[in-house]
Design a protein around this motif. Sequence first.
Motif: not given
Lengths: 392, 51
Positions: A81, A84-85, A120, A122, A129, A132
């Motif tokens: 996570a 991704r962010h 998010l 999972y 994932l 999102d």
Amino acid sequence: MAERFAARSSLSLRRWRWWHRWSSVLCTLFLLMLCVTGLPLVFADEIDDALGRLHPARVASSPPSLPIRAASVPDLVVADALRRHPGLRPRIVVFDADAPVIQLRLTRGPDDSYAGSLALSYDRRTGALLRDGEPPGSGVMRIVLGLHRQMLAGLPGELFLGAMGIAFLIAIVSGFVLYAPFMRRLRFGQIRRSGSPRLRWLDTHNLVGACVAAWMVVVGATGIMNTLATPLFGLWVMRDVAPRLAAFRTAPVMMPTATLAAAIASASAAVPGDRVLSVTFPSHLAGSPRHFVVWVTGRTKVRGRLMTPVLVDAATGATVMVARLPWYLRLLELSRPLHFGDYGGLGLKIVWAAFDAATILVLGSGLYLLFARPPSGRRARSEEGRLVRGES
Amino acid sequence: MRLWRWPLLLAVLTVAGLCLSLCVENAFGASVGCLLLATPIGVMARRLWTR
């Protein structure tokens, strides 16, 4: 002697009637709002499902984005996570009780509120994932919940609804006291067709009210308890938790060096047999800047409602404190299922919705009785009064 | 049945249904609880239906 008794009894009835009328006037519109918003909330899980709740079995074909190692999946999920962010911080990891899903929430700062957080989801088994962002339609349900819980007005709204709940309880009790004398000469559930529409609605109001009174008392009382959740948690934190965390009050929020897996293992060892529900990351907001808070719960039906927070050192992964909740918070936790009706499957939810609809009927008919004008003229009023008392 | 007994009986059934469906750890107990809980709604619906 008999006359004095009758006069006293009549005075007492007038007093009960006064309480019933004015407590109802005070709370009816708010209770109508609570009942209407409560209906979709009873079926919140089913609505989530319909709007695309995650079912890992259905998405099992999606390629796992991370290596598979069951115990370390939560850590891998957090790492994924953050990749991704970048720039966001992990705040809470929630383990779904009904499906192998982990939900993670990220915020910009460690003390930001969850209101603007990013969610998010999972797969707990593979770390893949699943989503999102927020689930579709969650915004509407959040508004419905906000209206139902605090009228979108925060703590003042919560406490105000608690006060309306007390007025509702007064209205139910006074209504029950008035029920017997006014229906003395009628059969149970009799609805007089010969009188005015007002009389028919009065009989309907009495019948439905008498049938669902016990449920309304239970749901009303547990609703009042729920409105006290924030102050009661605050009281517990102030009395029992804050003194033990006083040393960290002004400390900066640390980025954990211990793994989530270590924190979960440590908490599970401290409270053996319990299931981990969620883990909050270090924060000044409802936690500690130096500790994970691992929330665990029992595995049986009733114990599953009782949560226990375990404080775990975010640097070493060692358990620091098992913070057993006091009796008033235990009472609050046990009261919740009796308010939500979510503990007996879909059958119970349908019964709950039927009770809720019946309560809407009681409230609506009460409003009608309040505003529908009684017949004019002394003779007509006397006739109406005779019929209301069941002297048909 | 006398007037006061019906509401009291329905109230007792409601509370018994709530306790049973909350505390019993199996589907059978929960179903019986739901059935008890549904009784007041059934009585009410029948009376309204046959008015």
